[in-house]
Design an enzyme around this catalytic site. Structure first.
Site, PDB file in Angstrom:
ATOM      1  N   HIS A  28     -34.912  -0.672  27.187  1.00  0.00           N
ATOM      2  CA  HIS A  28     -34.053   0.313  27.560  1.00  0.00           C
ATOM      3  C   HIS A  28     -34.331   1.065  28.769  1.00  0.00           C
ATOM      4  O   HIS A  28     -34.615   2.323  28.970  1.00  0.00           O
ATOM      5  CB  HIS A  28     -33.704   1.482  26.311  1.00  0.00           C
ATOM      6  N   GLY A 115     -36.919   5.154  16.505  1.00  0.00           N
ATOM      7  CA  GLY A 115     -36.215   4.065  16.736  1.00  0.00           C
ATOM      8  C   GLY A 115     -35.066   4.107  15.875  1.00  0.00           C
ATOM      9  O   GLY A 115     -33.772   3.542  16.066  1.00  0.00           O
ATOM     10  N   SER A 116     -35.062   4.748  14.633  1.00  0.00           N
ATOM     11  CA  SER A 116     -33.725   5.129  13.808  1.00  0.00           C
ATOM     12  C   SER A 116     -33.618   6.361  14.381  1.00  0.00           C
ATOM     13  O   SER A 116     -34.258   7.399  14.182  1.00  0.00           O
ATOM     14  CB  SER A 116     -34.066   4.974  12.380  1.00  0.00           C
ATOM     15  N   LYS A 239     -28.141   8.783  33.307  1.00  0.00           N
ATOM     16  CA  LYS A 239     -28.517   7.524  32.558  1.00  0.00           C
ATOM     17  C   LYS A 239     -28.708   6.699  33.846  1.00  0.00           C
ATOM     18  O   LYS A 239     -27.879   6.459  34.935  1.00  0.00           O
ATOM     19  CB  LYS A 239     -27.581   7.150  31.686  1.00  0.00           C
ATOM     20  N   ARG A 315     -42.205  14.533 -16.351  1.00  0.00           N
ATOM     21  CA  ARG A 315     -41.940  15.476 -15.473  1.00  0.00           C
ATOM     22  C   ARG A 315     -42.702  16.559 -15.362  1.00  0.00           C
ATOM     23  O   ARG A 315     -43.554  17.297 -14.672  1.00  0.00           O
ATOM     24  CB  ARG A 315     -40.486  15.804 -15.144  1.00  0.00           C
ATOM     25  N   GLU A 363     -32.815  16.309   1.550  1.00  0.00           N
ATOM     26  CA  GLU A 363     -34.018  15.195   1.340  1.00  0.00           C
ATOM     27  C   GLU A 363     -34.387  14.547   2.288  1.00  0.00           C
ATOM     28  O   GLU A 363     -35.372  14.243   2.387  1.00  0.00           O
ATOM     29  CB  GLU A 363     -33.181  14.172   0.183  1.00  0.00           C
ATOM     30  N   PHE A 388     -31.515  11.287  -5.667  1.00  0.00           N
ATOM     31  CA  PHE A 388     -31.278  11.753  -4.428  1.00  0.00           C
ATOM     32  C   PHE A 388     -32.278  11.407  -3.591  1.00  0.00           C
ATOM     33  O   PHE A 388     -31.902  11.633  -2.293  1.00  0.00           O
ATOM     34  CB  PHE A 388     -31.327  13.341  -4.561  1.00  0.00           C
TER      35      PHE A 388
END
Lengths: 622, 622
Positions: A28, A115-116, A239, A315, A363, A388
């Site tokens: 890129h 990258g994400s 760009k 828990r 989360e 979740f």
């Protein structure tokens, strides 16, 4: 550096971005060129970092949230003397540590894999929190974002978190080059649009021409001097800046330049060999203080029988063990998604408020914060409902690419939660966590087992997952029993066993009850508590298969990807595979009591016994 | 209704929320009580809905984003005459359609399942988009949110989307009761904090006392008359409003009231039997127009050989088939996460711009929009990289609870993408999608197969997933071949077969090449193209196991939850299980060419042949 030098450095970074991409035949470059001046000024005049000592506790931290601009990052590493030109040109080749998108696996100057899109800022927030609340060595965190990724909700989750926590050690630089992958972004060059959003979340903002090195220099100075707020620098850029053929043009995302030689000439050629003397970080202690305490795990009294309705919820055991672990280890920290009273992370919060991070109902940010804290050497435990954690799946996936060492704890697993219904039931969490590379997946059935596993997790590599249950369950193990990772417990065994029941968590007491029923019918069944789903105790499972001939697996989870599949992993190398029946949740549950749910799903003692009977009698086959 | 009547209605909704929760012994009465006046005014004075005809095309749509306030929703249904008091008291009991969190499974007045916070508004945005761009029957969408869920990034992803799309048919009501589950929210009663955020994203905002029915009434009027912008009504409320014991108090989230009888008395008792005559929706055509066209699927010429390097990428075939399907079916719509040039959804966008929804880089909102569109009768195809669908995992999970019929398409699957590296590789997507209840999971290997599967997906129930590949692959099937869902293709078969190779997608050509190699060594191998991973073709797999004795499964995916596990599902009912070896991606890939990646992962022809040889010779066993 002065104006002229900064301009030259920016051009060098462009040239090297073009060269690396050309050598790779992919990459890129245009996304790198837009941000080259932003990086030049940062590297030369503001970043404090010892490239020879990346672990230096006072090093500033840089995160390339727009990870596809990796050529720019590697060009910066070269300018800083961290890599040489030869290595730069290995970009994207087999075996090179200069991957298509940066990862910290072999590059010690990379904080986290990106990258994400929309993940770099959240992790940066985690590192900044570490700096502000724990490390306190004065480092700053710089995050370079693209404008396209501003569409990700996780960016605003992070912005909210950073604003609320007054992270004035955090600067985000948004490279507003107006072009996404397939065309213009929502807001184009409207810097105000981004500024309004950041301001609304409590940030200081600066708008700047991203190719005016002096203006950039002033903006960074303003960010550093801003107190009580994080700063967002919104930089108007082009760009492909600097090369007429590609500048500000659509359709060129993620493509090496067609005429690289011409482009390099237009950028001033390859003659520059600018080597930046990066500012040293201030002196600081090499490691944050981790006072060692005494580790005294909670001890739970064994129940009268394995079919006791009363007992201790896993828990609860998790919360107590985590609080104890926090006393024993000063590097353990905890995070929760505003359900600490349910997950029982609140037990830790009460005893160690200085090391507890309330993440509210966010989360993705919770996991990103854990990744950031782990990057700074802390041992985070992040908890919410198992259901979740699916919200953070992409963050967990990326954390595994980072090689991040984080502990995730999912409570309220399975249909056994009862009345709340399917939206609150973790029924896919084991599948998600088992498929994460290098993960450890644990599912305890009693309180003492839970306490031991919570402690053992701290010492593992990679992503570790603990699944806990809402309801009370009998304490079937003594407090001194050991539970090695990758082990299992054989709870019933004889040389007359004609089948094996493999269970974990809430199905263990059901399996024991089923074994009793079957025994009364004259069928002896081995029972294995498979508390470690990954790695799995292949030896014990294989022995059971050989000695008893067939298996029933039973899990409070979907039939795909959970305990049943974990068991079969032990037989995937060409050896004979035992006959088996898999009991799992195959319908969509509604609301009902826990017992009704287990029965309706066909994973209670009665169902196990029925399946076992059929299997042994082979009536089930065709 | 006038002021006094509205106040009474609000009290009735509170009483019924308390009663339902008391009868259930669980539930969230206090979260219902804070929003009771908001719902009373909406139901009585502004909501246009025919409860006898929930499919009426001009009905307003209501989404309870704070799904835990289900008692309030059911109390509203009772006030509207949709359910009776007897049914109200079945709340949360086995078999009741009044689940702990609302789902549309048996309640036709529920648009979408909620209970995972931060999802109702995104789905509401999808419905509002449907109303604005497709249905055009003039309905409004009303979404009731909690204040805690404002911490979810997905809320701001949705806010950005709605603002950008000028959804003035959308109103979100935020019940700012200042208390989350475990304590105070970030912003408490600071309505301005929320208003600033919504305004920054282009919304009109109204701040209001959420217990002043006249003020609420005016606020709704203002929302309806606001043009060009969605409206957020920020309502200051008290959790547990109306009952001294619980009002505005911490520690009472998700608990029925201890003294329900006293509470009901304080709320004025059970004497009220207010039955609201809800405003009728305006007349409208019963179904949106779906012009039928001619469905002409793209046809691809067969390659010279199955080992051709050249061919057609399945992502290209997807794009072409989807565009063709759009011409043939007027109810098909497409969405993409700003990577339409990569997924090839752009082929649809170019031919059917009116039915294409650009979602930018916001995968959660993309899936939520698809759910919203499906709720209004459209057939959505939502695409992005397979890796990035993990971002929307929780939304996909909830969509399955809704019984939503949506098509998801993940491109760039596996290590075969090559240089971009692991962040861009879908390696966990099959595990994620297979574990979704009622899902269909398809993974084509060639262009004609892809085209047929894209078409077949449209007619299925539930969540359907198609996995496509980046690189070109040989066209091994003719354009008239048929590919039933749940089927497979036996590509090599003889009565001398001593093993079976099961492959899908990019590993099919590798499997064929391996079979050729093995044949040259005198080992005949059957080859199965398992394009339908769920449902799986159990009969063909079982026959192959019986006839050939052992299997090699090979997949460009993690070893957990993918093709290997799908194969074993055919043997999970107690029948004899064949010996098998599973080839999958077990390391963390870096950057390399596609061929290098397949080889490094051990899933290329050479690896398959080697595994097959060992398996047949049984040398692999111990």
């Amino acid at each position: 550096m002065n104006t002229g030098e900064l301009v030259e450095l920016g051009q060098q970074l462009r040239v090297d971005s073009v060269r690396a991409s050309a050598a790779a035949g992919s990459g890129h470059p245009t996304s790198s060129m837009s941000a080259a001046d932003l990086m030049a000024v940062l590297l030369a005049n503001h970043f404090r970092y010892d490239f020879d000592r990346p672990a230096h506790p006072a090093n500033d931290r840089f995160v390339l949230s727009k990870g596809h601009a990796s050529p720019l990052m590697y060009a910066v590493f070269k300018a800083a003397g961290a890599i040489d030109d030869e290595e730069l040109l290995t970009f994207r080749k087999l075996g090179s540590r200069l991957e298509g998108h940066p990862t910290p696996r072999q590059l010690p100057w990379v904080e986290t894999a990106t990258g994400s899109l929309g993940q770099g800022l959240p992790v940066g927030v985690g590192i900044a929190l570490s700096g502000k609340r724990l490390d306190r060595t004065g480092y700053r965190v710089w995050v370079l974002c693209g404008d396209s990724e501003m569409a990700e909700g996780s960016v605003w989750e992070a912005a909210e978190h950073a604003g609320h926590e007054h992270l004035d050690n955090l600067t985000v630089i948004v490279d507003v080059n107006r072009l996404g992958q397939r065309g213009p972004t929502r807001h184009g060059h409207d810097l105000d649009a981004y500024a309004r959003r950041f301001q609304a979340f409590g940030w200081h903002t600066v708008e700047v021409d991203g190719h005016d090195v002096d203006a950039i220099d002033r903006a960074y100075g303003e960010a550093i001097s801003t107190k009580g707020q994080p700063t967002a620098i919104l930089a108007r850029t082009l760009k492909g800046k600097g090369v007429t053929d590609v500048e500000d043009r659509e359709g060129l995302h993620g493509k090496p330049l067609k005429n690289a030689d011409d482009a390099i000439e237009e950028l001033g050629g390859t003659h520059r060999n600018i080597r930046v003397e990066v500012h040293e970080p201030p002196a600081a202690r090499m490691l944050h203080a981790v006072p060692a305490g005494h580790l005294e795990l909670p001890r739970f009294e064994k129940s009268g029988s394995a079919q006791d309705d009363k007992g201790v919820a896993t828990r609860d055991a998790f919360g107590q063990a985590l609080a104890a672990l926090g006393s024993g280890r000063g590097d353990v920290v905890a995070l929760d998604g505003e359900v600490g009273d349910s997950t029982r992370a609140e037990f830790f919060a009460k005893e160690h408020p200085d090391r507890y991070f309330e993440c509210y109902i966010a989360e993705q940010q919770m996991v990103a914060t854990a990744v950031g804290l782990a990057a700074r050497g802390w041992v985070p435990y992040a908890s919410t409902f198992a259901a979740f954690l699916t919200r953070a799946h992409d963050f967990i996936r990326m954390a595994s690419i980072s090689g991040s060492g984080i502990n995730l704890v999912g409570s309220h697993a399975g249909v056994a939660i009862g009345q709340d219904g399917p939206s609150q039931m973790g029924l896919e969490d084991l599948a998600m966590m088992r498929a994460i590379h290098g993960s450890t997946v644990l599912y305890p059935c009693d309180a003492n087992q839970t306490a031991h596993l919570v402690t053992a997790m701290a010492g593992l590599e990679g992503i570790r997952y603990l699944r806990t249950s809402r309801g009370e369950s009998p304490v079937i193990y003594g407090p001194d029993e050991e539970f090695p990772i990758g082990g299992s417990k054989v709870l019933r065994s004889s040389d007359q066993d004609r089948m094996t029941i493999v269970a974990a968590g809430v199905t263990v007491p059901q399996a024991l009850a089923a074994a009793d029923t079957l025994a009364a019918d004259g069928i002896r069944a081995r029972v294995i508590d498979l508390y470690s789903l990954k790695p799995v105790d292949a030896a014990t499972l294989r022995q059971a298969a050989e000695e008893t001939g067939c298996l029933v697996t039973v899990e409070d989870h979907r039939a795909e990807g959970g305990l049943g599949d974990a068991v079969l992993d032990a037989f995937a190398d060409g050896r004979p595979v035992p006959r088996l029946v898999r009991l799992a949740v195959r319908t969509m549950p509604g609301s009902a009591s826990p017992d009704e749910q287990l029965h309706a799903a066909g994973i209670d003692a009665e169902s196990i016994a029925a399946a076992g009977r059929l299997l042994v009698e082979e009536a089930i086959v065709r």
